[in-house]
Design an enzyme around this catalytic site. Structure first.
Site, PDB file in Angstrom:
ATOM      1  N   SER A  70      53.728  32.316  20.141  1.00 27.76           N
ATOM      2  CA  SER A  70      54.159  32.457  21.251  1.00 27.76           C
ATOM      3  C   SER A  70      55.622  31.607  21.539  1.00 27.76           C
ATOM      4  CB  SER A  70      53.275  31.496  22.440  1.00 27.76           C
ATOM      5  OG  SER A  70      54.150  31.545  23.566  1.00 27.76           O
ATOM      6  N   TYR A 129      49.234  23.336  25.137  1.00 30.50           N
ATOM      7  CA  TYR A 129      49.316  24.719  24.578  1.00 30.50           C
ATOM      8  C   TYR A 129      50.693  24.760  23.746  1.00 30.50           C
ATOM      9  CZ  TYR A 129      50.077  29.879  24.953  1.00 30.50           C
ATOM     10  OH  TYR A 129      50.329  31.286  24.600  1.00 30.50           O
TER      11      TYR A 129
HETATM   12  P1  NAP Z   1      44.060  37.275  27.294  1.00 31.04           P
HETATM   13  O1  NAP Z   1      44.238  38.340  27.932  1.00 31.04           O
HETATM   14  O2  NAP Z   1      43.406  35.978  28.051  1.00 31.04           O
HETATM   15  O3  NAP Z   1      42.888  37.579  25.979  1.00 31.04           O
HETATM   16  C1  NAP Z   1      42.349  36.526  25.292  1.00 31.04           C
HETATM   17  C2  NAP Z   1      41.347  37.364  24.200  1.00 31.04           C
HETATM   18  O4  NAP Z   1      40.952  36.273  23.481  1.00 31.04           O
HETATM   19  C3  NAP Z   1      40.135  37.943  24.633  1.00 31.04           C
HETATM   20  O5  NAP Z   1      39.696  38.991  24.020  1.00 31.04           O
HETATM   21  C4  NAP Z   1      39.249  36.713  24.449  1.00 31.04           C
HETATM   22  O6  NAP Z   1      37.794  37.058  24.582  1.00 31.04           O
HETATM   23  C5  NAP Z   1      39.642  36.009  23.308  1.00 31.04           C
HETATM   24  N1  NAP Z   1      39.289  34.623  22.955  1.00 31.04           N
HETATM   25  C6  NAP Z   1      39.435  33.486  23.762  1.00 31.04           C
HETATM   26  N2  NAP Z   1      39.121  32.657  23.249  1.00 31.04           N
HETATM   27  C7  NAP Z   1      38.420  33.115  22.052  1.00 31.04           C
HETATM   28  C8  NAP Z   1      37.500  32.324  21.085  1.00 31.04           C
HETATM   29  N3  NAP Z   1      37.536  30.987  21.052  1.00 31.04           N
HETATM   30  N4  NAP Z   1      37.002  32.819  20.210  1.00 31.04           N
HETATM   31  C9  NAP Z   1      37.467  34.598  20.029  1.00 31.04           C
HETATM   32  N5  NAP Z   1      38.068  35.009  21.042  1.00 31.04           N
HETATM   33  C10 NAP Z   1      38.555  34.269  22.130  1.00 31.04           C
HETATM   34  O7  NAP Z   1      45.121  36.634  26.445  1.00 31.04           O
HETATM   35  P2  NAP Z   1      46.514  37.376  25.943  1.00 31.04           P
HETATM   36  O8  NAP Z   1      47.447  37.037  27.057  1.00 31.04           O
HETATM   37  O9  NAP Z   1      46.051  38.877  25.741  1.00 31.04           O
HETATM   38  O10 NAP Z   1      46.935  36.519  24.681  1.00 31.04           O
HETATM   39  C11 NAP Z   1      46.502  36.762  23.183  1.00 31.04           C
HETATM   40  C12 NAP Z   1      47.417  35.784  22.508  1.00 31.04           C
HETATM   41  O11 NAP Z   1      48.709  35.940  22.692  1.00 31.04           O
HETATM   42  C13 NAP Z   1      47.071  34.504  22.697  1.00 31.04           C
HETATM   43  O12 NAP Z   1      47.033  33.652  21.436  1.00 31.04           O
HETATM   44  C14 NAP Z   1      48.318  33.889  23.367  1.00 31.04           C
HETATM   45  O13 NAP Z   1      48.348  32.461  23.493  1.00 31.04           O
HETATM   46  C15 NAP Z   1      49.181  34.859  22.987  1.00 31.04           C
HETATM   47  N6  NAP Z   1      50.222  34.762  23.864  1.00 31.04           N
HETATM   48  C16 NAP Z   1      50.143  35.511  25.101  1.00 31.04           C
HETATM   49  C17 NAP Z   1      51.442  35.699  25.883  1.00 31.04           C
HETATM   50  C18 NAP Z   1      51.526  36.132  27.291  1.00 31.04           C
HETATM   51  O14 NAP Z   1      52.406  36.064  27.884  1.00 31.04           O
HETATM   52  N7  NAP Z   1      50.188  36.739  27.766  1.00 31.04           N
HETATM   53  C19 NAP Z   1      52.744  35.219  25.469  1.00 31.04           C
HETATM   54  C20 NAP Z   1      52.689  34.509  24.073  1.00 31.04           C
HETATM   55  C21 NAP Z   1      51.538  34.328  23.462  1.00 31.04           C
HETATM   56  P3  NAP Z   1      37.125  37.285  25.871  1.00 31.04           P
HETATM   57  O15 NAP Z   1      37.285  38.546  26.538  1.00 31.04           O
HETATM   58  O16 NAP Z   1      35.461  37.216  25.245  1.00 31.04           O
HETATM   59  O17 NAP Z   1      37.307  36.010  26.859  1.00 31.04           O
END
Ligand code: NAP
Length: 274
Positions: free
Chosen positions: A165, A178
Protein backbone atom coordinates in the site's frame (compact mmCIF):
# COMPACT_ATOMS: atom_id res chain seq x y z
CA UNK A 1 -1.90 -28.06 -17.95
CA UNK A 2 -2.77 -24.48 -16.85
CA UNK A 3 -0.50 -22.52 -14.51
CA UNK A 4 -1.95 -22.26 -10.99
CA UNK A 5 -2.31 -19.05 -8.97
CA UNK A 6 -3.16 -18.84 -5.27
CA UNK A 7 -4.68 -15.48 -4.29
CA UNK A 8 -5.16 -14.71 -0.63
CA UNK A 9 -8.28 -12.64 -0.03
CA UNK A 10 -9.25 -13.36 -3.64
CA UNK A 11 -12.97 -13.25 -3.01
CA UNK A 12 -13.63 -9.50 -2.86
CA UNK A 13 -12.16 -6.15 -3.82
CA UNK A 14 -8.61 -6.06 -5.19
CA UNK A 15 -8.18 -9.84 -4.85
CA UNK A 16 -11.27 -10.42 -6.97
CA UNK A 17 -9.89 -8.04 -9.63
CA UNK A 18 -6.64 -10.03 -9.64
CA UNK A 19 -8.52 -13.35 -9.87
CA UNK A 20 -10.56 -12.17 -12.86
CA UNK A 21 -7.44 -10.92 -14.68
CA UNK A 22 -5.58 -14.20 -14.11
CA UNK A 23 -8.63 -16.20 -15.20
CA UNK A 24 -8.60 -14.28 -18.49
CA UNK A 25 -4.96 -15.34 -18.91
CA UNK A 26 -6.02 -18.97 -18.53
CA UNK A 27 -4.67 -19.64 -15.04
CA UNK A 28 -6.33 -22.08 -12.66
CA UNK A 29 -7.12 -20.40 -9.37
CA UNK A 30 -7.29 -20.99 -5.65
CA UNK A 31 -9.41 -18.17 -4.28
CA UNK A 32 -8.84 -17.82 -0.56
CA UNK A 33 -11.10 -15.96 1.86
CA UNK A 34 -11.39 -15.63 5.64
CA UNK A 35 -15.09 -15.92 6.50
CA UNK A 36 -17.36 -14.59 3.76
CA UNK A 37 -18.14 -17.65 1.61
CA UNK A 38 -21.04 -15.83 -0.04
CA UNK A 39 -18.56 -13.55 -1.80
CA UNK A 40 -16.05 -16.27 -2.64
CA UNK A 41 -18.31 -18.68 -4.54
CA UNK A 42 -19.68 -16.11 -7.04
CA UNK A 43 -16.13 -14.85 -7.66
CA UNK A 44 -15.00 -18.36 -8.56
CA UNK A 45 -17.97 -18.75 -10.94
CA UNK A 46 -17.32 -15.32 -12.49
CA UNK A 47 -13.66 -16.24 -13.05
CA UNK A 48 -14.57 -19.46 -14.86
CA UNK A 49 -17.09 -17.52 -16.99
CA UNK A 50 -14.54 -14.78 -17.80
CA UNK A 51 -12.06 -17.41 -18.98
CA UNK A 52 -14.68 -19.14 -21.09
CA UNK A 53 -15.69 -15.81 -22.68
CA UNK A 54 -12.06 -15.44 -23.79
CA UNK A 55 -11.90 -18.96 -25.21
CA UNK A 56 -9.99 -20.42 -22.25
CA UNK A 57 -10.93 -23.19 -19.84
CA UNK A 58 -9.91 -22.90 -16.22
CA UNK A 59 -10.79 -24.29 -12.79
CA UNK A 60 -11.38 -21.85 -9.94
CA UNK A 61 -11.69 -23.33 -6.44
CA UNK A 62 -12.34 -21.54 -3.17
CA UNK A 63 -10.56 -22.26 0.12
CA UNK A 64 -11.38 -20.73 3.47
CA UNK A 65 -8.28 -20.07 5.56
CA UNK A 66 -7.28 -17.35 8.01
CA UNK A 67 -3.75 -16.44 6.89
CA UNK A 68 -2.84 -15.23 10.36
CA UNK A 69 -3.11 -18.84 11.60
CA UNK A 70 -0.23 -21.26 11.02
CA UNK A 71 -2.44 -24.36 10.63
CA UNK A 72 -4.67 -22.52 8.14
CA UNK A 73 -1.68 -21.46 6.03
CA UNK A 74 -0.49 -25.08 5.92
CA UNK A 75 -4.01 -26.23 4.96
CA UNK A 76 -4.20 -23.62 2.18
CA UNK A 77 -0.97 -24.88 0.62
CA UNK A 78 -2.07 -28.51 1.04
CA UNK A 79 -5.41 -27.68 -0.60
CA UNK A 80 -3.56 -26.19 -3.59
CA UNK A 81 -1.27 -29.22 -3.78
CA UNK A 82 -4.05 -31.80 -3.56
CA UNK A 83 -6.36 -29.91 -5.93
CA UNK A 84 -3.92 -28.82 -8.63
CA UNK A 85 -0.54 -30.42 -7.85
CA UNK A 86 1.44 -27.26 -8.66
CA UNK A 87 1.81 -23.58 -7.78
CA UNK A 88 3.05 -20.99 -10.30
CA UNK A 89 2.02 -17.74 -8.64
CA UNK A 90 1.37 -16.73 -5.05
CA UNK A 91 -0.44 -13.42 -4.63
CA UNK A 92 -0.26 -12.11 -1.06
CA UNK A 93 -3.27 -9.83 -1.24
CA UNK A 94 -5.36 -10.43 1.91
CA UNK A 95 -5.12 -7.62 4.40
CA UNK A 96 -7.22 -5.65 6.83
CA UNK A 97 -7.59 -2.07 8.01
CA UNK A 98 -8.11 -1.25 11.70
CA UNK A 99 -11.69 -1.82 12.82
CA UNK A 100 -11.76 1.77 14.05
CA UNK A 101 -9.41 4.54 13.05
CA UNK A 102 -7.82 5.92 16.21
CA UNK A 103 -5.18 8.56 16.85
CA UNK A 104 -1.73 7.03 17.47
CA UNK A 105 -1.75 8.56 20.95
CA UNK A 106 -4.79 6.42 21.81
CA UNK A 107 -4.81 3.37 19.48
CA UNK A 108 -4.85 -0.05 21.12
CA UNK A 109 -2.30 -2.86 21.27
CA UNK A 110 -5.05 -5.31 20.31
CA UNK A 111 -5.57 -3.56 16.97
CA UNK A 112 -1.81 -3.41 16.38
CA UNK A 113 -1.43 -7.15 17.08
CA UNK A 114 -4.36 -8.00 14.76
CA UNK A 115 -2.90 -6.03 11.86
CA UNK A 116 0.61 -7.38 12.31
CA UNK A 117 -0.75 -10.96 12.44
CA UNK A 118 -2.86 -10.65 9.27
CA UNK A 119 -0.92 -8.10 7.21
CA UNK A 120 2.66 -9.16 8.02
CA UNK A 121 3.03 -12.52 9.76
CA UNK A 122 0.45 -14.21 7.49
CA UNK A 123 2.05 -13.31 4.14
CA UNK A 124 5.60 -13.74 5.48
CA UNK A 125 5.11 -17.33 6.57
CA UNK A 126 2.78 -18.22 3.69
CA UNK A 127 5.55 -17.04 1.35
CA UNK A 128 8.01 -19.22 3.26
CA UNK A 129 5.78 -22.28 2.72
CA UNK A 130 5.06 -21.48 -0.93
CA UNK A 131 8.75 -20.78 -1.64
CA UNK A 132 9.85 -24.18 -0.39
CA UNK A 133 7.26 -25.89 -2.57
CA UNK A 134 8.23 -23.75 -5.59
CA UNK A 135 11.92 -24.60 -5.08
CA UNK A 136 11.03 -28.30 -5.01
CA UNK A 137 9.02 -27.87 -8.22
CA UNK A 138 11.95 -26.02 -9.84
CA UNK A 139 14.32 -28.84 -8.92
CA UNK A 140 11.88 -31.38 -10.31
CA UNK A 141 11.60 -29.37 -13.54
CA UNK A 142 15.41 -29.10 -13.74
CA UNK A 143 15.91 -32.82 -13.33
CA UNK A 144 13.45 -33.58 -16.12
CA UNK A 145 14.92 -31.00 -18.51
CA UNK A 146 17.56 -32.57 -20.72
CA UNK A 147 18.93 -29.56 -22.61
CA UNK A 148 17.56 -26.24 -21.35
CA UNK A 149 19.63 -24.57 -18.64
CA UNK A 150 17.75 -23.40 -15.55
CA UNK A 151 15.90 -21.25 -14.66
CA UNK A 152 12.64 -21.33 -16.61
CA UNK A 153 12.99 -24.93 -17.70
CA UNK A 154 9.94 -26.91 -18.75
CA UNK A 155 7.89 -23.71 -18.83
CA UNK A 156 7.86 -23.51 -15.03
CA UNK A 157 8.51 -19.90 -14.03
CA UNK A 158 7.12 -19.34 -10.55
CA UNK A 159 6.55 -15.90 -9.10
CA UNK A 160 5.42 -14.19 -5.91
CA UNK A 161 3.52 -10.90 -5.79
CA UNK A 162 2.68 -9.00 -2.62
CA UNK A 163 0.06 -6.26 -2.45
CA UNK A 164 1.28 -3.60 -0.03
CA UNK A 165 0.00 0.00 0.00
CA UNK A 166 1.05 3.63 -0.28
CA UNK A 167 0.63 3.43 3.51
CA UNK A 168 4.05 1.71 3.53
CA UNK A 169 5.50 5.25 3.33
CA UNK A 170 2.61 7.76 3.71
CA UNK A 171 1.87 8.62 7.36
CA UNK A 172 -1.78 8.48 8.45
CA UNK A 173 -1.75 9.33 12.14
CA UNK A 174 -5.25 7.88 12.64
CA UNK A 175 -4.21 4.37 11.50
CA UNK A 176 -0.58 4.04 12.47
CA UNK A 177 -0.96 0.30 13.00
CA UNK A 178 -1.94 -0.12 9.33
CA UNK A 179 1.00 2.03 8.15
CA UNK A 180 3.49 0.12 10.31
CA UNK A 181 2.11 -3.21 9.05
CA UNK A 182 2.43 -2.17 5.40
CA UNK A 183 5.93 -0.75 5.92
CA UNK A 184 6.98 -4.08 7.44
CA UNK A 185 5.27 -6.00 4.65
CA UNK A 186 7.31 -4.03 2.11
CA UNK A 187 10.49 -5.73 3.39
CA UNK A 188 9.11 -9.12 2.34
CA UNK A 189 9.80 -8.53 -1.35
CA UNK A 190 13.51 -7.61 -1.19
CA UNK A 191 14.13 -10.45 1.27
CA UNK A 192 12.47 -13.19 -0.75
CA UNK A 193 13.67 -11.72 -4.07
CA UNK A 194 17.28 -11.94 -2.87
CA UNK A 195 16.84 -15.45 -1.49
CA UNK A 196 14.89 -16.98 -4.38
CA UNK A 197 16.65 -15.52 -7.45
CA UNK A 198 19.08 -18.46 -7.64
CA UNK A 199 16.06 -20.74 -8.03
CA UNK A 200 14.55 -18.69 -10.86
CA UNK A 201 11.69 -17.36 -8.71
CA UNK A 202 11.00 -13.65 -9.21
CA UNK A 203 9.34 -11.63 -6.47
CA UNK A 204 7.44 -8.34 -6.83
CA UNK A 205 5.52 -5.81 -4.77
CA UNK A 206 2.52 -3.92 -6.08
CA UNK A 207 1.79 -0.76 -4.13
CA UNK A 208 -1.81 0.34 -4.71
CA UNK A 209 -3.08 3.84 -4.08
CA UNK A 210 -6.71 4.62 -3.34
CA UNK A 211 -8.79 1.77 -4.73
CA UNK A 212 -12.58 1.51 -4.68
CA UNK A 213 -13.39 -1.56 -2.54
CA UNK A 214 -15.27 -2.40 0.66
CA UNK A 215 -12.15 -1.35 2.60
CA UNK A 216 -12.39 2.25 1.41
CA UNK A 217 -16.23 2.36 1.40
CA UNK A 218 -16.38 3.99 4.82
CA UNK A 219 -14.17 6.91 3.74
CA UNK A 220 -15.56 7.39 0.24
CA UNK A 221 -16.64 11.02 0.61
CA UNK A 222 -13.32 12.01 2.16
CA UNK A 223 -11.32 10.47 -0.70
CA UNK A 224 -13.77 11.79 -3.35
CA UNK A 225 -12.91 15.26 -2.10
CA UNK A 226 -9.14 14.65 -1.85
CA UNK A 227 -9.03 13.27 -5.40
CA UNK A 228 -11.10 16.20 -6.70
CA UNK A 229 -8.63 18.53 -4.95
CA UNK A 230 -5.69 16.97 -6.84
CA UNK A 231 -4.28 14.39 -4.40
CA UNK A 232 -3.33 12.16 -7.34
CA UNK A 233 -2.03 13.36 -10.73
CA UNK A 234 -4.36 10.85 -12.40
CA UNK A 235 -7.57 12.26 -11.01
CA UNK A 236 -9.75 9.23 -10.36
CA UNK A 237 -10.21 6.32 -7.97
CA UNK A 238 -8.21 3.21 -8.76
CA UNK A 239 -10.11 0.00 -9.43
CA UNK A 240 -9.48 -3.67 -8.65
CA UNK A 241 -9.06 -4.10 -12.42
CA UNK A 242 -6.10 -1.66 -12.37
CA UNK A 243 -4.31 -3.95 -9.90
CA UNK A 244 -5.43 -7.08 -11.77
CA UNK A 245 -3.83 -5.81 -14.97
CA UNK A 246 -0.51 -5.21 -13.21
CA UNK A 247 -0.50 -8.71 -11.69
CA UNK A 248 -1.44 -10.18 -15.08
CA UNK A 249 1.58 -8.43 -16.66
CA UNK A 250 3.85 -10.06 -14.06
CA UNK A 251 2.13 -13.42 -14.49
CA UNK A 252 2.67 -13.13 -18.26
CA UNK A 253 6.46 -12.95 -17.77
CA UNK A 254 6.64 -9.29 -18.79
CA UNK A 255 9.54 -8.66 -16.35
CA UNK A 256 11.88 -11.67 -16.53
CA UNK A 257 15.04 -9.66 -15.66
CA UNK A 258 13.43 -7.76 -12.76
CA UNK A 259 13.03 -8.98 -9.22
CA UNK A 260 12.46 -7.20 -5.92
CA UNK A 261 10.72 -4.48 -7.90
CA UNK A 262 8.03 -2.18 -6.47
CA UNK A 263 5.31 -1.27 -8.97
CA UNK A 264 3.25 1.74 -7.94
CA UNK A 265 -0.35 1.44 -9.13
CA UNK A 266 -1.54 4.64 -7.52
CA UNK A 267 -2.45 7.23 -10.15
CA UNK A 268 0.93 8.89 -9.47
CA UNK A 269 0.27 9.46 -5.74
CA UNK A 270 3.96 8.76 -4.96
CA UNK A 271 5.28 11.61 -7.13
CA UNK A 272 6.70 14.58 -5.28
CA UNK A 273 5.40 17.76 -6.85
CA UNK A 274 6.38 21.37 -6.50
P1 NAP B 1 -11.38 -5.87 1.08
O1 NAP B 1 -12.29 -5.41 0.01
O2 NAP B 1 -11.71 -5.60 2.50
O3 NAP B 1 -11.14 -7.47 0.89
C1 NAP B 1 -10.29 -8.14 1.77
C2 NAP B 1 -10.12 -9.59 1.34
O4 NAP B 1 -9.16 -10.17 2.23
C3 NAP B 1 -11.38 -10.41 1.46
O5 NAP B 1 -11.33 -11.42 0.47
C4 NAP B 1 -11.25 -11.03 2.85
O6 NAP B 1 -11.98 -12.24 3.02
C5 NAP B 1 -9.76 -11.29 2.87
N1 NAP B 1 -9.21 -11.43 4.22
C6 NAP B 1 -9.28 -10.55 5.26
N2 NAP B 1 -8.66 -11.05 6.34
C7 NAP B 1 -8.19 -12.27 5.98
C8 NAP B 1 -7.49 -13.29 6.66
N3 NAP B 1 -7.14 -13.17 7.95
N4 NAP B 1 -7.19 -14.43 5.98
C9 NAP B 1 -7.55 -14.58 4.69
N5 NAP B 1 -8.21 -13.65 3.99
C10 NAP B 1 -8.53 -12.51 4.64
O7 NAP B 1 -9.91 -5.28 0.87
P2 NAP B 1 -9.21 -4.64 -0.43
O8 NAP B 1 -9.46 -3.19 -0.43
O9 NAP B 1 -9.54 -5.48 -1.62
O10 NAP B 1 -7.68 -4.85 -0.02
C11 NAP B 1 -6.90 -5.95 -0.49
C12 NAP B 1 -5.44 -5.67 -0.14
O11 NAP B 1 -5.03 -4.46 -0.77
C13 NAP B 1 -5.19 -5.47 1.35
O12 NAP B 1 -3.93 -6.03 1.67
C14 NAP B 1 -5.15 -3.96 1.50
O13 NAP B 1 -4.39 -3.58 2.61
C15 NAP B 1 -4.50 -3.57 0.20
N6 NAP B 1 -4.76 -2.20 -0.22
C16 NAP B 1 -6.02 -1.71 -0.40
C17 NAP B 1 -6.20 -0.40 -0.82
C18 NAP B 1 -7.56 0.18 -1.07
O14 NAP B 1 -7.64 1.41 -1.28
N7 NAP B 1 -8.64 -0.58 -1.07
C19 NAP B 1 -5.10 0.41 -1.05
C20 NAP B 1 -3.82 -0.10 -0.85
C21 NAP B 1 -3.67 -1.40 -0.45
P3 NAP B 1 -13.53 -12.20 3.57
O15 NAP B 1 -14.36 -11.78 2.39
O16 NAP B 1 -13.80 -13.61 4.00
O17 NAP B 1 -13.57 -11.21 4.68
Amino acid sequence: MNPVALITGGSRGIGRGIALALAQLGQDLVINYASNATAAEPTANDCAAAATAGGKKIRAEVCQADISQSADRQRLIEFTRSTFGRLDLLVNNAGVAPETRADILEASEASFDRLIAINVKGPYFLTQLASKWMIAQCEEADSTASTNPPPHVSGYSPKIVTISSVSAYAASTNRGDYCVSKAALSMLTPLFAARLAEHGINVYEIRPGIIATDMTGAVKEKYDQLIADGLTPIQRWGTPEDIGRAVAAIASDAFPFSTGEVINVDGGFHLRRL
